[in-house]
Design an enzyme around this catalytic site. Structure first.
Site, PDB file in Angstrom:
ATOM      1  N   ARG A  60       1.023  -1.260   0.057  1.00 40.28           N
ATOM      2  CA  ARG A  60      -0.043   0.032   0.185  1.00 40.28           C
ATOM      3  C   ARG A  60       0.859   1.347   0.061  1.00 40.28           C
ATOM      4  NH1 ARG A  60       2.414   2.095   3.557  1.00 40.28           N
ATOM      5  NH2 ARG A  60       0.902   3.792   3.541  1.00 40.28           N
ATOM      6  N   GLY A  61       0.093   2.325  -0.210  1.00 41.35           N
ATOM      7  CA  GLY A  61       1.045   3.534  -0.460  1.00 41.35           C
ATOM      8  C   GLY A  61       1.030   3.820  -1.844  1.00 41.35           C
ATOM      9  N   ALA A  62       0.666   5.094  -2.432  1.00 42.00           N
ATOM     10  CA  ALA A  62       0.572   5.386  -3.925  1.00 42.00           C
ATOM     11  C   ALA A  62       1.656   5.111  -4.673  1.00 42.00           C
ATOM     12  CB  ALA A  62       0.297   6.818  -3.828  1.00 42.00           C
ATOM     13  N   ARG A 105      -7.137  -0.081  -6.846  1.00 38.33           N
ATOM     14  CA  ARG A 105      -7.414   0.814  -6.010  1.00 38.33           C
ATOM     15  C   ARG A 105      -7.695   2.047  -6.738  1.00 38.33           C
ATOM     16  NH1 ARG A 105      -4.286   1.389  -0.489  1.00 38.33           N
ATOM     17  NH2 ARG A 105      -6.260   2.237   0.001  1.00 38.33           N
ATOM     18  N   GLN A 212      -2.129   2.657   9.745  1.00 36.49           N
ATOM     19  CA  GLN A 212      -0.806   2.764   8.974  1.00 36.49           C
ATOM     20  C   GLN A 212       0.360   3.495   9.899  1.00 36.49           C
ATOM     21  OE1 GLN A 212      -3.761   3.335   7.536  1.00 36.49           O
ATOM     22  NE2 GLN A 212      -3.763   2.822   5.484  1.00 36.49           N
ATOM     23  N   ASP A 253      -1.958  10.763  -2.716  1.00 35.15           N
ATOM     24  CA  ASP A 253      -2.195   9.804  -3.441  1.00 35.15           C
ATOM     25  C   ASP A 253      -2.655  10.265  -4.839  1.00 35.15           C
ATOM     26  OD1 ASP A 253      -2.674   8.539  -0.668  1.00 35.15           O
ATOM     27  OD2 ASP A 253      -2.841   6.758  -2.248  1.00 35.15           O
ATOM     28  N   ASN A 263      -5.291  12.379   0.142  1.00 32.37           N
ATOM     29  CA  ASN A 263      -4.345  11.561   1.026  1.00 32.37           C
ATOM     30  C   ASN A 263      -5.099  10.776   1.824  1.00 32.37           C
ATOM     31  OD1 ASN A 263      -1.594  10.834   1.518  1.00 32.37           O
ATOM     32  ND2 ASN A 263      -1.852  11.704   3.550  1.00 32.37           N
ATOM     33  N   LYS A 264      -4.567   9.919   2.721  1.00 35.65           N
ATOM     34  CA  LYS A 264      -5.371   9.185   3.852  1.00 35.65           C
ATOM     35  C   LYS A 264      -6.384   9.869   4.647  1.00 35.65           C
ATOM     36  CE  LYS A 264      -4.970   5.928   3.972  1.00 35.65           C
ATOM     37  NZ  LYS A 264      -6.136   4.856   3.265  1.00 35.65           N
TER      38      LYS A 264
HETATM   39  O1  MRU Z   1      -4.459   3.454   1.920  1.00 37.18           O
HETATM   40  P1  MRU Z   1      -3.028   3.448   1.912  1.00 37.18           P
HETATM   41  O2  MRU Z   1      -2.333   2.866   3.404  1.00 37.18           O
HETATM   42  O3  MRU Z   1      -2.345   2.983   0.528  1.00 37.18           O
HETATM   43  O4  MRU Z   1      -2.887   4.949   1.913  1.00 37.18           O
HETATM   44  C1  MRU Z   1      -1.618   5.682   1.731  1.00 37.18           C
HETATM   45  C2  MRU Z   1      -1.525   7.188   1.896  1.00 37.18           C
HETATM   46  O5  MRU Z   1      -2.527   7.692   1.851  1.00 37.18           O
HETATM   47  C3  MRU Z   1      -0.241   7.452   1.938  1.00 37.18           C
HETATM   48  O6  MRU Z   1      -0.066   8.884   2.538  1.00 37.18           O
HETATM   49  C4  MRU Z   1       0.021   8.116   0.496  1.00 37.18           C
HETATM   50  O7  MRU Z   1      -0.302   6.913  -0.282  1.00 37.18           O
HETATM   51  C5  MRU Z   1       1.571   8.840   0.087  1.00 37.18           C
HETATM   52  S1  MRU Z   1       2.788   7.427   0.197  1.00 37.18           S
HETATM   53  C6  MRU Z   1       4.226   8.012  -0.147  1.00 37.18           C
END
Ligand code: MRU
Length: 365
Positions: A60-62, A105, A212, A253, A263-264
């Protein structure tokens, strides 16, 4: 110095936390659902395994889901090439695989960006030898790993200037090595500032509902001997009122061309709080997180996830079964609340419509 220039010693040092490993042509993903209890890798070489790994947040993470999906698509290309298909059928099946991965996603634009790049390369490549073409696609996907780390180290280098020599920094979710191919974006800035000898307190939002911050960011910082302070999301306002936060830094994201950023979930709340307390709020993200096709945050698709993420903690159900749940995984922070966007070309400042356009024009194809 080119904006992609980073010395190789530094690059090697980032090997401590690597969410993707390639071994004998297999794509292995660090299973982030198991951190901090266990460090285990999941074999996501097969298309359906990669799709599930992204959807179930093994990875996970963009930025890292983009690169993982690119590797998944290239692996599928290798499988198709060995199936003896004609070129047209190869491209048709690869396109279906791309669309499947892109549907895993919806919010992170990096997923579309990285898989589109691999697919375009397949369409333009030498169709006379599909095996060779598939190997080239795989090599191109592997090169995204190092490119991403290089971009993050440049983000860290530019962003270190916004971090105080001492005092407090707040971050939300995990925008670290785990969310990228290494080093991280928001945590990359924190790491770079720490490398420069700055000694500040890192406060980490727990980040309900998937934690997270609590599970991943604290673990990751401890790997680098940076001891963070964990808070629940609801404590951020009081922490700011106590004047213990000098700057907020988060990842993204998807960023619209006007600077609105998804973002999250909970990031918007932190941004509003930071604004109310006159605290600078920064986003750190590579240029691949900017969606050149959308003008503002209203156009960003927001993923909604299953109710159980909210109603269950561990094995414990925390509410009556009849309750209705709304579980958006992301929110959008309007550009007016963002002090700067730290990317590999530098720190973009308002008006973002202009600074983003200039940064994209500088980016390599
Ligand atoms: O749902 P996730 O854990 O994939 O969400 C991740 C985030 O929101 C991060 O802050 C974002 O992807 C940036 S990662 C460098």
């Amino acid at each position: 110095m080119s904006f992609m220039s980073v010395d190789s010693d530094k690059l090697a040092r980032t090997s401590c936390v690597r969410p993707i490993k390639i071994e004998d042509g297999r794509v292995l993903l660090l299973d982030q659902r198991k951190i901090p209890e266990r460090v285990e890798y999941f074999d996501a070489t097969a298309l359906s395994d990669m799709f599930n790994a992204i959807k179930d947040m093994i990875v996970r993470g963009a930025p890292v889901i983009g690169v993982a999906a690119a590797l998944g698509l290239a692996s599928e290309g290798r499988r198709l090439a060995h199936a003896g298909l004609a070129q047209r059928e190869f491209i048709e099946k690869l396109d279906l695989a791309r669309k499947k991965l892109q549907s895993s996603r919806p919010t992170a634009v990096n997923l579309r960006w990285a898989t589109d790049l691999i697919f375009e390369k397949a369409c333009k490549g030498n169709s006379a030898n599909l095996s060779l073409l598939a190997d080239e696609l795989f090599a191109a996907a592997i090169s995204m790993v190092e490119d991403d780390i290089r971009a993050n180290m440049m983000i860290g280098r530019h962003g270190a200037s916004v971090i105080p020599d001492e005092g407090g920094v707040l971050t939300h979710c995990n925008a670290g090595a785990l969310a990228t191919c290494g080093w991280g974006t928001a945590l990359g800035v924190i790491r770079s500032a720490w490398d420069h000898g700055k000694r500040f307190n890192v406060y980490v939002d727990e980040t309900r509902p998937r934690q997270q911050g609590a599970r991943l960011t604290t673990w990751e910082l401890l790997q680098d001997n940076i001891t963070p302070t964990l808070i629940t999301d609801s404590m951020a306002g009081y922490l700011m009122a106590q004047r213990r936060i000098d700057v907020v830094i988060v990842g993204a994201d998807r960023i619209a061309t006007n600077g609105d950023a998804a973002n999250k979930i909970g990031t918007y709340t932190v941004a509003v709080l930071a604004h109310a307390h006159n605290i600078p709020f920064y986003i750190a993200a590579p240029l691949s997180t900017i969606d050149p096709h959308i003008e503002n945050g209203d156009q960003i698709p927001i993923e909604e996830r299953e109710a159980s993420e909210v109603t269950v903690i561990g094995d414990q159900k925390i509410c009556p079964p009849e309750v209705h749940v709304w579980n958006p995984a992301f929110d959008v922070t309007p550009a007016r609340l963002v002090s700067g966007i730290i990317c590999q070309t530098g720190i973009l400042r308002p008006p973002y419509t202009e600074s983003i356009q200039a940064a994209l024009a500088q980016a390599p194809d």
